[in-house]
Every structure is written in structure tokens, then in C-alpha cells.
Design a protein around this motif. Structure first.
Motif, mmCIF file in Angstrom:
data_model
loop_
_atom_site.group_PDB
_atom_site.id
_atom_site.type_symbol
_atom_site.label_atom_id
_atom_site.label_comp_id
_atom_site.label_asym_id
_atom_site.label_seq_id
_atom_site.Cartn_x
_atom_site.Cartn_y
_atom_site.Cartn_z
ATOM 1 N N LEU A 198 5.819 9.255 -7.589
ATOM 2 C CA LEU A 198 7.181 9.685 -7.930
ATOM 3 C C LEU A 198 7.541 9.327 -9.367
ATOM 4 N N ARG A 199 7.021 8.198 -9.849
ATOM 5 C CA ARG A 199 7.295 7.830 -11.240
ATOM 6 C C ARG A 199 6.703 8.865 -12.196
ATOM 7 N N GLU A 200 5.512 9.347 -11.903
ATOM 8 C CA GLU A 200 4.921 10.371 -12.756
ATOM 9 C C GLU A 200 5.703 11.678 -12.680
ATOM 10 N N ARG A 201 6.187 11.993 -11.491
ATOM 11 C CA ARG A 201 6.963 13.230 -11.356
ATOM 12 C C ARG A 201 8.280 13.120 -12.105
ATOM 13 N N GLU A 202 8.944 11.957 -12.009
ATOM 14 C CA GLU A 202 10.234 11.790 -12.678
ATOM 15 C C GLU A 202 10.087 11.720 -14.193
ATOM 16 N N HIS A 203 8.969 11.136 -14.668
ATOM 17 C CA HIS A 203 8.751 11.021 -16.114
ATOM 18 C C HIS A 203 8.095 12.264 -16.717
ATOM 19 N N GLY A 204 7.666 13.178 -15.897
ATOM 20 C CA GLY A 204 7.052 14.394 -16.399
ATOM 21 C C GLY A 204 5.572 14.296 -16.663
ATOM 22 N N THR A 205 4.954 13.150 -16.437
ATOM 23 C CA THR A 205 3.514 13.017 -16.709
ATOM 24 C C THR A 205 2.667 13.753 -15.680
ATOM 25 N N LEU A 206 3.212 14.009 -14.499
ATOM 26 C CA LEU A 206 2.458 14.770 -13.513
ATOM 27 C C LEU A 206 2.234 16.198 -13.995
ATOM 28 N N ASP A 207 3.230 16.769 -14.683
ATOM 29 C CA ASP A 207 3.058 18.115 -15.242
ATOM 30 C C ASP A 207 1.978 18.126 -16.319
ATOM 31 N N HIS A 208 1.861 17.029 -17.069
ATOM 32 C CA HIS A 208 0.806 16.949 -18.075
ATOM 33 C C HIS A 208 -0.573 16.931 -17.408
ATOM 34 N N LEU A 209 -0.676 16.262 -16.277
ATOM 35 C CA LEU A 209 -1.963 16.215 -15.586
ATOM 36 C C LEU A 209 -2.367 17.583 -15.046
ATOM 37 N N LEU A 210 -1.370 18.378 -14.659
ATOM 38 C CA LEU A 210 -1.669 19.667 -14.053
ATOM 39 C C LEU A 210 -2.232 20.670 -15.052
ATOM 40 N N VAL A 211 -1.934 20.483 -16.341
ATOM 41 C CA VAL A 211 -2.485 21.399 -17.348
ATOM 42 C C VAL A 211 -3.901 21.009 -17.741
ATOM 43 N N LEU A 212 -4.354 19.855 -17.286
ATOM 44 C CA LEU A 212 -5.723 19.414 -17.558
ATOM 45 C C LEU A 212 -6.648 19.939 -16.462
ATOM 46 N N PRO A 213 -7.940 19.978 -16.719
ATOM 47 C CA PRO A 213 -8.896 20.460 -15.687
ATOM 48 C C PRO A 213 -9.089 19.419 -14.588
ATOM 49 N N LEU A 214 -7.998 19.134 -13.871
ATOM 50 C CA LEU A 214 -8.025 18.145 -12.792
ATOM 51 C C LEU A 214 -7.619 18.806 -11.490
ATOM 52 N N THR A 215 -8.120 18.277 -10.400
ATOM 53 C CA THR A 215 -7.762 18.780 -9.079
ATOM 54 C C THR A 215 -6.858 17.776 -8.374
ATOM 55 N N ALA A 274 0.829 -1.206 0.000
ATOM 56 C CA ALA A 274 0.000 0.000 0.000
ATOM 57 C C ALA A 274 0.862 1.255 0.000
ATOM 58 N N ILE A 275 1.910 1.253 0.799
ATOM 59 C CA ILE A 275 2.783 2.426 0.872
ATOM 60 C C ILE A 275 3.683 2.520 -0.353
ATOM 61 N N VAL A 276 4.246 1.389 -0.758
ATOM 62 C CA VAL A 276 5.213 1.407 -1.855
ATOM 63 C C VAL A 276 4.534 1.685 -3.196
ATOM 64 N N LEU A 277 3.396 1.050 -3.473
ATOM 65 C CA LEU A 277 2.750 1.209 -4.770
ATOM 66 C C LEU A 277 2.320 2.649 -5.025
ATOM 67 N N THR A 278 1.640 3.252 -4.050
ATOM 68 C CA THR A 278 1.169 4.622 -4.261
ATOM 69 C C THR A 278 2.320 5.621 -4.288
ATOM 70 N N SER A 331 12.842 11.909 -4.949
ATOM 71 C CA SER A 331 13.206 10.831 -5.874
ATOM 72 C C SER A 331 12.776 9.504 -5.265
ATOM 73 N N THR A 332 12.746 8.464 -6.103
ATOM 74 C CA THR A 332 12.344 7.147 -5.624
ATOM 75 C C THR A 332 13.303 6.590 -4.574
ATOM 76 N N PRO A 333 14.642 6.681 -4.760
ATOM 77 C CA PRO A 333 15.540 6.193 -3.699
ATOM 78 C C PRO A 333 15.322 6.912 -2.370
ATOM 79 N N GLN A 334 15.073 8.216 -2.426
ATOM 80 C CA GLN A 334 14.816 8.953 -1.192
ATOM 81 C C GLN A 334 13.510 8.502 -0.541
ATOM 82 N N PHE A 335 12.519 8.197 -1.368
ATOM 83 C CA PHE A 335 11.256 7.672 -0.834
ATOM 84 C C PHE A 335 11.480 6.337 -0.122
ATOM 85 N N GLY A 336 12.322 5.477 -0.702
ATOM 86 C CA GLY A 336 12.620 4.207 -0.060
ATOM 87 C C GLY A 336 13.246 4.381 1.308
ATOM 88 N N LEU A 337 14.151 5.365 1.435
ATOM 89 C CA LEU A 337 14.787 5.617 2.728
ATOM 90 C C LEU A 337 13.791 6.164 3.740
#
Length: 372
Positions: free
Chosen positions: A199-216, A190-194, A283-289
Motif C-alpha cells: 500500500l505504501r508503494e501504491r500511495e507513493h506512486g512507486t508501484l506505477d513505476h514498477l509496472l512500466v518496467l519489464p516486471l511481472t 507477516a501480515i502488516v509488513l507485506t 488505503s493503509t487505514p482501510q487495510f488496518g480495519l
């Protein structure tokens, strides 16, 4: 309705992303199959097949009776051992218990004296040594009372103790361990998957794509929590049916539907915690720590490995704030004791309250991270 549609579409996107992540899929398969079956089938809590040797210096009927009283499955057949090999056998760890019956032991007992025999214990085998010494003491006490014509141990005791083990009559440690492994794996996933999904979306840049959409931020967070919770709940159900009930043969007396509903509530709290940790990491390694010092206390201090009553009082109060503590209690009550909602509602209510608090804090932190 628009927000609900957005959340559903984002959830489908999360499931599609997980479907193409072969590493996480393999980890899910391992966590709900091999990681549950092997500890439950191979780890035995208590005394089982303990090695024992007897130094018989008395060579009497009583000494032979004592050696024969140590029976499988708790003990291996007692092996004879010369006295001059005692130190070598203990130093090499060849036997967990070495019993020395001195000369004239039987005659001293029949003469009304108080003879002593020696039980040498290899305490490096900690669990077997602690419990096995008590087993041997009770077995020998019963045999000695019977041999000395004093009747059975029960008849000469001031009170007769007749224990009755409910819900697990044979005290099979693997039954409880299988369910605890599922609880632990649910916590980790539960903790690792979410967290890794965000973080994967942030590192790949897809989170920025979501922010330009009408999403909250609420829609994005609910989609991640809902999709990952759905995956874990389905895996939990399959694991209970195939691994726990099928392969391990554990009789689950309670309602699987109620347990899966409680699992969904627990995932609501623990996945929100995973998102909160992901907003703190860059980053993902920092999240693991960051996740390690959070996950380990949740696993070890929730009551699954060590009873809460044996912990310091202040720590018991602190662990009431952890959702894993209530989930362990709910899992044992529902699956083994067939407890219904009328019995477990205090833990369910605590789980809902903790989940809402975690979700509110994680949502506030997630919104702040999106604007920074």
C-alpha cells in the motif's frame, strides 16, 4: 535467470525501504524483545502468591495446622482475620480466599462426626479463584486424613496417582508463553509488513513505476514475500537466542534450524494473506480495519491461548484451514518436545498446502488489481 535477478533486485529494494523506515524498525525491535520478555516474565498462569486469611474460631492444633499448610509460592502466609471483618475483607478484595474454621471443629472430627469448614472465594480473581479452590481442597484433604490417624491421603486412596510432567517439569507458564508470543508477533508482522509495503508503494506512486518496467506480478509479489520473510526469520532467531534462551532462561530442546525453516513456510502463507488483504484495501487505514478481524481469530483460536480440543467441533475443522493453527502445533513440538521432521511432517505438509493456496489466490487478486 532474468526473473530471478529481477526478484533479487526488488527484494533488495524492499530491504532498503525498510531500513529507512524508522517506525517499522522500532516496531520490529519492540515486537521481538520487550513484547516477548514482559508477558513471559510477568504473566504467571496458575496460582501464585494468592492472598489468604483464616478465621480461626476453633483455636485448636488442627486449625493452626490447616493454616500453616498453605505455603508459598502458591499462597501468601495465612493472615488471621476476625469473623466480624469477613464481609468487609471480601467486598474490598483484600483477600482472594478467606477460610472459616468453626468452633469445635477438631473435637467433632475426632468424635467421628463430619464437621464442615467454609472457604470463601473472591471469584473476580478468576484464574486464581478457580484453580486455588482446588488446591486448597486437596491440601486440606491430605492434612485432615493425616490428623485423623487414617494415614496419608495416597495410602487410603483406591488408586495412587503419580503425575509426571514431561518437557516442563516445574510447569513454568512463562516458557510456553514466550514461544506463543513469538508466534503471535510473527503472525502480526507477516501480515502488516507485506500489506503496508504494498500500500505504501501504491500511495507513493512507486508501484506505477514498477509496472512500466519489464516486471511481472509474480516477481513483485515474490520479492515482497521473500524480503519480509527474511527480516522476520532473522529477528525470530535473534529473539530465541537472546530473549527466550538468554534473558528468560527457557531450555529449548529442539532444533532451531528446523523451527526457522518451518517459520519460513509459515511466513510464505501469512505474507501472501497480507498481500491479499492489501489488494482489497485502497488505503493503509482501510487495510488496518481489514486486518483486525483476520489477525485476532488467528491469534486466539490457533491453540496457543485456548486448546483446540475445548472448542466446538465445527470450529476445530475451520481452524485447520488457518496456517497459525499448524504453526503453533509445530512450534511446541519442535522447540519443547524435540520432534523431528518424521513426527511433524503432517503439519508441515498442511502448512505448505495452505501457503500455496493463499499464494495462488493472492497472486490472482494482485494481478487483477494491477490491471484495474
Amino acid at each position: 535467470m532474468h526473473r530471478l535477478a529481477h526478484t533479487l533486485r526488488l527484494g533488495l529494494k524492499e530491504l532498503t525501504s525498510l531500513r529507512h523506515d524508522s517506525v517499522l524498525l522500532l516496531f520490529l525491535l519492540y515486537a521481538f524483545s520487550v513484547a516477548i520478555y514482559m508477558p513471559a516474565a510477568g504473566s504467571i498462569i496458575g496460582v501464585h502468591n494468592a492472598s489468604v486469611a483464616v478465621i480461626d474460631e476453633d483455636h485448636s492444633q488442627l486449625s493452626r495446622k490447616l493454616a500453616e499448610a498453605l505455603q508459598p509460592p502458591e499462597f501468601q502466609p495465612a493472615a488471621p482475620l476476625p469473623f466480624n471483618q469477613l464481609d468487609q475483607a471480601m467486598d474490598s478484595g483484600l483477600y482472594t480466599f478467606v477460610i472459616n474454621v468453626p468452633a469445635n471443629f477438631q473435637s467433632d472430627l475426632l468424635a467421628g462426626r463430619s464437621p464442615e469448614l467454609q472457604v470463601n472465594v473472591d471469584a473476580t480473581a478468576m484464574s486464581q479463584a478457580f484453580m486455588g479452590a482446588g488446591y486448597i481442597g486437596r491440601i486440606f484433604e491430605r492434612e485432615l486424613l493425616d490428623y485423623a490417624n487414617q494415614g496419608s491421603a495416597a495410602a487410603n486412596s483406591p488408586a495412587v496417582i503419580s503425575p509426571r510432567a514431561l518437557f516442563n517439569p516445574n510447569l513454568e507458564g512463562g516458557w510456553f508463553l514466550a514461544v506463543i508470543q513469538i508466534v503471535n508477533n510473527i503472525t502480526i508482522l507477516a501480515i502488516v509488513l507485506t500489506g503496508t509495503a504494498l500500500l505504501r508503494e501504491r500511495e507513493h506512486g512507486t508501484l506505477d513505476h514498477l509496472l512500466v518496467l519489464p516486471l511481472t506480478a509474480l516477481e513483485i509479489m515474490l520479492a515482497k514475500i521473500g524480503s519480509n520473510a527474511l527480516v522476520v526469520v532473522v529477528c525470530t532467531w535473534v529473539s530465541l537466542e537472546v530473549i527466550v534462551k538468554g534473558a528468560l532462561g527457557v531450555p529449548l530442546a529442539g532444533s532451531l534450524g528446523l523451527f526457522l525453516a518451518v517459520t519460513a513456510l509459515y511466513l510464505f502463507a501469512s505474507t501472501a494473506l497480507g498481500i491479499f488483504l492489501a489488494t482489497l484495501a485502497r488505503s493503509t487505514p482501510q487495510f488496518g480495519l481489514l486486518a483486525i478481524p483476520v489477525i485476532i481469530p488467528m491469534l486466539l483460536l490457533s491453540g496457543g491461548s485456548t486448546p483446540l480440543d475445548s472448542m466446538p467441533q465445527w470450529l476445530q475443522w475451520v481452524m485447520q484451514l488457518s496456517p497459525s493453527t499448524h504453526f503453533v502445533s509445530l512450534g511446541a513440538a519442535i522447540l519443547f518436545r524435540d520432534a523431528g521432521l518424521a513426527v511433524v511432517w503432517p503439519d508441515v505438509l498442511a502448512l505448505v498446502a495452505i501457503g500455496l493456496a493463499f499464494f495462488a489466490v493472492a497472486l490472482a487478486r494482485f494481478r487483477r488489481s494491477l490491471t484495474s
